[in-house]
Design an enzyme around this catalytic site. Structure first.
Site, PDB file in Angstrom:
ATOM      1  N   LYS A   1       5.170   8.803  11.770  1.00  0.00           N
ATOM      2  CA  LYS A   1       4.652   7.980  10.672  1.00  0.00           C
ATOM      3  C   LYS A   1       3.394   8.627  10.076  1.00  0.00           C
ATOM      4  CE  LYS A   1       3.800   4.416   7.922  1.00  0.00           C
ATOM      5  NZ  LYS A   1       2.431   4.143   7.770  1.00  0.00           N
TER       6      LYS A   1
ATOM      7  N   ARG B   1      -9.010  14.962  -2.513  1.00  0.00           N
ATOM      8  CA  ARG B   1      -9.531  13.592  -2.597  1.00  0.00           C
ATOM      9  C   ARG B   1     -11.014  13.580  -2.228  1.00  0.00           C
ATOM     10  NH1 ARG B   1      -5.284   9.002  -0.403  1.00  0.00           N
ATOM     11  NH2 ARG B   1      -3.381   9.969  -1.176  1.00  0.00           N
TER      12      ARG B   1
ATOM     13  N   ARG C   1     -11.808  42.025  15.158  1.00  0.00           N
ATOM     14  CA  ARG C   1     -12.087  41.248  16.372  1.00  0.00           C
ATOM     15  C   ARG C   1     -12.283  42.177  17.564  1.00  0.00           C
ATOM     16  NH1 ARG C   1      -8.190  38.293  18.288  1.00  0.00           N
ATOM     17  NH2 ARG C   1      -9.474  36.627  19.164  1.00  0.00           N
TER      18      ARG C   1
ATOM     19  N   LYS D   1      -7.576   6.119   3.642  1.00  0.00           N
ATOM     20  CA  LYS D   1      -7.796   5.267   4.810  1.00  0.00           C
ATOM     21  C   LYS D   1      -7.824   6.084   6.102  1.00  0.00           C
ATOM     22  CE  LYS D   1      -6.292   0.647   3.583  1.00  0.00           C
ATOM     23  NZ  LYS D   1      -5.178  -0.306   3.734  1.00  0.00           N
TER      24      LYS D   1
ATOM     25  N   HIS E   1       4.457  11.474   7.951  1.00  0.00           N
ATOM     26  CA  HIS E   1       5.005  10.879   6.727  1.00  0.00           C
ATOM     27  C   HIS E   1       3.866  10.580   5.744  1.00  0.00           C
ATOM     28  CE1 HIS E   1       5.429   7.227   4.311  1.00  0.00           C
ATOM     29  NE2 HIS E   1       6.691   7.554   4.132  1.00  0.00           N
ATOM     30  N   ASN E   2       2.802   9.967   6.230  1.00  0.00           N
ATOM     31  CA  ASN E   2       1.672   9.641   5.340  1.00  0.00           C
ATOM     32  C   ASN E   2       1.003  10.904   4.821  1.00  0.00           C
ATOM     33  OD1 ASN E   2       2.284   7.067   6.244  1.00  0.00           O
ATOM     34  ND2 ASN E   2       0.156   6.424   6.287  1.00  0.00           N
TER      35      ASN E   2
ATOM     36  N   ALA F   1      -0.912 -11.281   8.512  1.00  0.00           N
ATOM     37  CA  ALA F   1      -1.432 -10.917   7.190  1.00  0.00           C
ATOM     38  C   ALA F   1      -0.234 -10.405   6.376  1.00  0.00           C
ATOM     39  CB  ALA F   1      -2.537  -9.876   7.327  1.00  0.00           C
TER      40      ALA F   1
ATOM     41  N   GLU G   1       3.019  12.209   2.115  1.00  0.00           N
ATOM     42  CA  GLU G   1       2.779  11.326   0.955  1.00  0.00           C
ATOM     43  C   GLU G   1       1.519  11.788   0.195  1.00  0.00           C
ATOM     44  OE1 GLU G   1       2.917   7.096   2.087  1.00  0.00           O
ATOM     45  OE2 GLU G   1       1.082   6.830   0.930  1.00  0.00           O
TER      46      GLU G   1
ATOM     47  N   HIS H   1     -11.832  41.996  21.614  1.00  0.00           N
ATOM     48  CA  HIS H   1     -10.805  40.969  21.805  1.00  0.00           C
ATOM     49  C   HIS H   1      -9.406  41.543  21.999  1.00  0.00           C
ATOM     50  CE1 HIS H   1     -13.560  37.719  21.335  1.00  0.00           C
ATOM     51  NE2 HIS H   1     -13.922  38.085  20.115  1.00  0.00           N
TER      52      HIS H   1
ATOM     53  N   GLY I   1       2.639  -8.519   8.497  1.00  0.00           N
ATOM     54  CA  GLY I   1       3.251  -9.336   9.539  1.00  0.00           C
ATOM     55  C   GLY I   1       4.061 -10.488   8.958  1.00  0.00           C
TER      56      GLY I   1
ATOM     57  N   GLY J   1      -0.028 -11.647  14.209  1.00  0.00           N
ATOM     58  CA  GLY J   1      -0.724 -10.918  13.136  1.00  0.00           C
ATOM     59  C   GLY J   1       0.058 -11.153  11.862  1.00  0.00           C
TER      60      GLY J   1
ATOM     61  N   SER K   1       6.845   1.977   7.369  1.00  0.00           N
ATOM     62  CA  SER K   1       6.411   2.398   6.038  1.00  0.00           C
ATOM     63  C   SER K   1       7.121   1.596   4.957  1.00  0.00           C
ATOM     64  CB  SER K   1       6.692   3.881   5.823  1.00  0.00           C
ATOM     65  OG  SER K   1       6.339   4.227   4.493  1.00  0.00           O
TER      66      SER K   1
HETATM   67  P1  NBP Z   1      -4.733  -6.061   8.192  1.00  0.00           P
HETATM   68  O1  NBP Z   1      -4.745  -4.638   8.626  1.00  0.00           O
HETATM   69  O2  NBP Z   1      -5.561  -6.449   7.047  1.00  0.00           O
HETATM   70  O3  NBP Z   1      -5.124  -6.963   9.453  1.00  0.00           O
HETATM   71  C1  NBP Z   1      -5.253  -8.369   9.340  1.00  0.00           C
HETATM   72  C2  NBP Z   1      -4.646  -9.049  10.544  1.00  0.00           C
HETATM   73  O4  NBP Z   1      -5.289  -8.602  11.758  1.00  0.00           O
HETATM   74  C3  NBP Z   1      -4.853 -10.557  10.491  1.00  0.00           C
HETATM   75  O5  NBP Z   1      -3.696 -11.168  11.011  1.00  0.00           O
HETATM   76  C4  NBP Z   1      -6.053 -10.751  11.391  1.00  0.00           C
HETATM   77  O6  NBP Z   1      -6.134 -12.034  11.934  1.00  0.00           O
HETATM   78  C5  NBP Z   1      -5.731  -9.763  12.458  1.00  0.00           C
HETATM   79  N1  NBP Z   1      -6.868  -9.444  13.357  1.00  0.00           N
HETATM   80  C6  NBP Z   1      -7.994  -8.749  13.105  1.00  0.00           C
HETATM   81 BR1  NBP Z   1      -8.484  -8.086  11.488  1.00  0.00          BR
HETATM   82  N2  NBP Z   1      -8.790  -8.629  14.175  1.00  0.00           N
HETATM   83  C7  NBP Z   1      -8.147  -9.271  15.158  1.00  0.00           C
HETATM   84  C8  NBP Z   1      -8.461  -9.501  16.507  1.00  0.00           C
HETATM   85  N3  NBP Z   1      -9.566  -9.008  17.069  1.00  0.00           N
HETATM   86  N4  NBP Z   1      -7.577 -10.231  17.234  1.00  0.00           N
HETATM   87  C9  NBP Z   1      -6.461 -10.714  16.682  1.00  0.00           C
HETATM   88  N5  NBP Z   1      -6.098 -10.497  15.406  1.00  0.00           N
HETATM   89  C10 NBP Z   1      -6.937  -9.797  14.643  1.00  0.00           C
HETATM   90  O7  NBP Z   1      -3.211  -6.539   7.931  1.00  0.00           O
HETATM   91  P2  NBP Z   1      -2.002  -5.823   7.155  1.00  0.00           P
HETATM   92  O8  NBP Z   1      -2.445  -5.190   5.896  1.00  0.00           O
HETATM   93  O9  NBP Z   1      -0.908  -6.806   7.147  1.00  0.00           O
HETATM   94  O10 NBP Z   1      -1.600  -4.640   8.135  1.00  0.00           O
HETATM   95  C11 NBP Z   1      -1.190  -4.855   9.480  1.00  0.00           C
HETATM   96  C12 NBP Z   1      -0.979  -3.509  10.157  1.00  0.00           C
HETATM   97  O11 NBP Z   1       0.064  -2.815   9.470  1.00  0.00           O
HETATM   98  C13 NBP Z   1      -2.187  -2.580  10.099  1.00  0.00           C
HETATM   99  O12 NBP Z   1      -2.272  -1.856  11.281  1.00  0.00           O
HETATM  100  C14 NBP Z   1      -1.915  -1.678   8.939  1.00  0.00           C
HETATM  101  O13 NBP Z   1      -2.561  -0.432   9.053  1.00  0.00           O
HETATM  102  C15 NBP Z   1      -0.404  -1.548   9.045  1.00  0.00           C
HETATM  103  N6  NBP Z   1       0.275  -1.206   7.796  1.00  0.00           N
HETATM  104  C16 NBP Z   1      -0.098  -1.751   6.615  1.00  0.00           C
HETATM  105  C17 NBP Z   1       0.568  -1.437   5.440  1.00  0.00           C
HETATM  106  C18 NBP Z   1       0.181  -2.083   4.154  1.00  0.00           C
HETATM  107  O14 NBP Z   1       0.762  -1.698   3.110  1.00  0.00           O
HETATM  108  N7  NBP Z   1      -0.746  -3.019   4.139  1.00  0.00           N
HETATM  109  C19 NBP Z   1       1.643  -0.557   5.489  1.00  0.00           C
HETATM  110  C20 NBP Z   1       2.037  -0.033   6.700  1.00  0.00           C
HETATM  111  C21 NBP Z   1       1.346  -0.353   7.838  1.00  0.00           C
HETATM  112  P3  NBP Z   1      -6.984 -13.174  11.179  1.00  0.00           P
HETATM  113  O15 NBP Z   1      -6.052 -13.724  10.125  1.00  0.00           O
HETATM  114  O16 NBP Z   1      -7.270 -14.174  12.241  1.00  0.00           O
HETATM  115  O17 NBP Z   1      -8.204 -12.530  10.601  1.00  0.00           O
END
Ligand code: NBP
Length: 471
Positions: free
Chosen positions: A182, A286, A441, A259, A185-186, A11, A189, A447, A14, A9, A128
């Site tokens: 976690k 919100r 009550r 979210k 924590h959120n 993105a 926040e 009650h 990761g 993963g 985080s």
């Molecule tokens: P995203 O939450 O946007 O997820 C994208 C990743 O998930 C890509 O690598 C994508 O692969 C993969 N993916 C999906 Br979507 N469906 C899949 C599946 N069925 N099988 C395999 N891989 C799959 O990424 P992120 O923003 O980097 O966040 C990652 C995690 O960290 C999340 O759980 C998020 O809640 C958490 N998080 C995020 C932050 C932040 O600031 N963004 C902070 C703290 C925690 P692909 O490239 O092939 O589509």
């Protein structure tokens, strides 16, 4: 079989976590569902450390040395389940799967139990700090077994943020404990941001200050008790003038999105019976902002839109913000206490304050005070009873009352400040009207109630001769 750890993963989160691991000397296996992301890292960052890119999950798992350690950083929910299943099918007893995504703690509990049956360790780790934290040092909240932490802990501690030489990472407790903490924590926040927003709104309306002038006030506050990342960036956002020449804050649509982790925190608090009014008001504020049709329909309702030229208001609001923040954190820590008891997690609350001092969004000087409070008394029934916080609340309370009444008089909503004050007064009140509620009550539903002068439970025969009987 040479990689110390793998990340699947790739993105934003990761990719940066993998780079952070590589920067600390680990050999990192890389995998992503669509290989383009893997290739992109190799193109952009392969000179930063030792990476082993894999084009399939089988190749990824085969490249890990044993016991294997794989971190999943994919979208929370079904995607995480799918990746866990793929990994688990290729792994062997003793191997470890870490979910670093924002999973709900109940999912983590379920996954941990299922993988344990298959001899695998499953670690739900809250991470985080956003993308910057993932790269340069996040706050990490790992759950799971003690054995898994023995293997993983040193790695996670080395890549976490460090404050005074102490890593912002500690074993939180079994199964879902890390993701639970976690989540709270959120939630905290959310309440921090709501209180900051109320302070801004009230000062702007009451004193007619510009965003740039307010930025200066927040900058000043950041040199005192309120010093924190969120106060610091509040000054930055308020100071920013966009290309059209207007303060950015005046052109952003005033509907706050979410979210879901704030909502999860409140739902869990309802289940546990813990009043987290600070977080709940923040989530609901919100939600209110996100109903433009209702806001338009209510726009002409009667009420003041006044000012309150008052020289001490800035300092009063600072004190109200600090006091309300103490309440919100006290409530969040109560929720951790309640869950720890409910699920048998044995969470060290002082350690949670310690790992939130750096790396994460709520990082603040304030958390050192919470750490000290729990170190001085690990059994503290509420943070409000800690002498340092009690003194701060005593010092703030008159100002806090003035702020809440000024806000009500000039028509500025301050649900965070007001509900925090109500919570404070509720806890310190000698007799609460809960006695009347118990009477009602008993009247309509038999009650029963307890008495202050005798043991047992009682019922008054309200529809008959109104005598009292033990129930
Ligand atoms: P995203 O939450 O946007 O997820 C994208 C990743 O998930 C890509 O690598 C994508 O692969 C993969 N993916 C999906 Br979507 N469906 C899949 C599946 N069925 N099988 C395999 N891989 C799959 O990424 P992120 O923003 O980097 O966040 C990652 C995690 O960290 C999340 O759980 C998020 O809640 C958490 N998080 C995020 C932050 C932040 O600031 N963004 C902070 C703290 C925690 P692909 O490239 O092939 O589509």
């Amino acid at each position: 079989e040479t990689a110390d750890i793998g990340v699947t993963g790739l993105a934003t989160m990761g990719r940066n976590l993998a780079r952070n691991l590589a920067h600390h000397g680990y050999v990192v296996a890389l995998h992503n569902r669509s290989e383009s992301k893997t290739k992109q890292i190799m193109a952009d960052h392969s000179d930063e450390g030792a990476f082993l890119p894999a084009s399939s999950m089988a190749e990824f798992v085969a490249s890990l040395r044993r016991p294997r350690r794989a971190i999943i950083m994919v979208k929370a929910g079904p995607a995480t389940d799918a990746v866990i299943e793929e990994l688990a099918a290729l792994m062997e007893p003793g191997d470890m799967i870490v979910d670093g995504g924002n999973a709900h703690f109940a999912d983590t509990r379920r996954r941990e139990a299922a993988l344990k049956e298959r001899g695998l360790h499953f670690v739900g780790a809250g991470i985080s700090g956003g993308e910057e934290g993932a790269l340069n040092g996040p706050s990490i909240m790992p759950g799971g077994s003690v054995e898994s932490y023995r293997e993983l802990g040193p790695m996670l501690e080395s890549i976490a943020a460090q404050v005074d030489g102490v890593p912002c990472c500690v074993h939180v407790g079994p199964d879902g404990a890390g993701h639970f903490v976690k989540m709270v924590h959120n939630g905290i926040e959310y309440s921090d941001m709501q209180l900051i927003a109320e302070a801004y709104d009230l000062l702007r309306q009451a004193l007619g200050r510009s965003p740039a002038e307010l930025a200066e006030i927040f900058r000043e506050w950041n040199r005192g008790d309120l010093e924190s990342y969120l106060i610091e960036i509040t000054a930055e956002v308020l100071d920013h003038v966009d290309a059209s020449g207007q303060p950015l804050v005046d052109v952003i649509v005033d509907q706050a999105e979410q979210k879901g982790t704030g909502r999860w925190t409140v739902a869990s608090a309802l289940d546990l019976g813990v009043p987290v009014t600070g977080i709940a008001e923040a989530v609901f504020a919100r939600a209110l902002s996100g109903h433009p049709e209702q806001r338009a329909a209510a726009r002409n309702l009667e009420g003041p839109n006044g000012t309150a030229p008052n020289y001490s208001l800035v300092e009063d609001v600072r004190l109200a913000l600090y006091a309300s923040k103490i309440i919100a954190y006290a409530q969040g820590f109560d929720q951790i206490t309640a869950a720890s008891e409910e699920f048998g997690w044995n969470i060290d609350r002082g350690a949670m304050a310690t790992i939130w001092r750096g790396g994460c969004i709520i990082r603040a000087r304030f958390l050192d005070r919470i750490r000290t409070a729990y170190e001085a008394n690990p059994q503290l029934p509420t943070l409000l009873a800690d002498p340092t916080f009690a003194e701060a609340l005593t010092e703030a309370q008159q100002a806090w009352r003035r702020v809440v009444s000024t806000a009500a008089q000039i028509g500025v909503p301050t649900p965070g400040f007001s509900s925090a004050l109500a919570y404070y007064d509720g806890l310190r009140r000698e007799r609460l009207p809960a006695a009347l509620i118990q009477g009602l009550r008993d009247f309509f539903g038999a009650h029963t109630y307890r008495r202050i002068d005798r043991d047992g439970t009682f019922h008054t025969d309200w529809s008959g001769d109104r005598t009292e009987r033990p129930a």
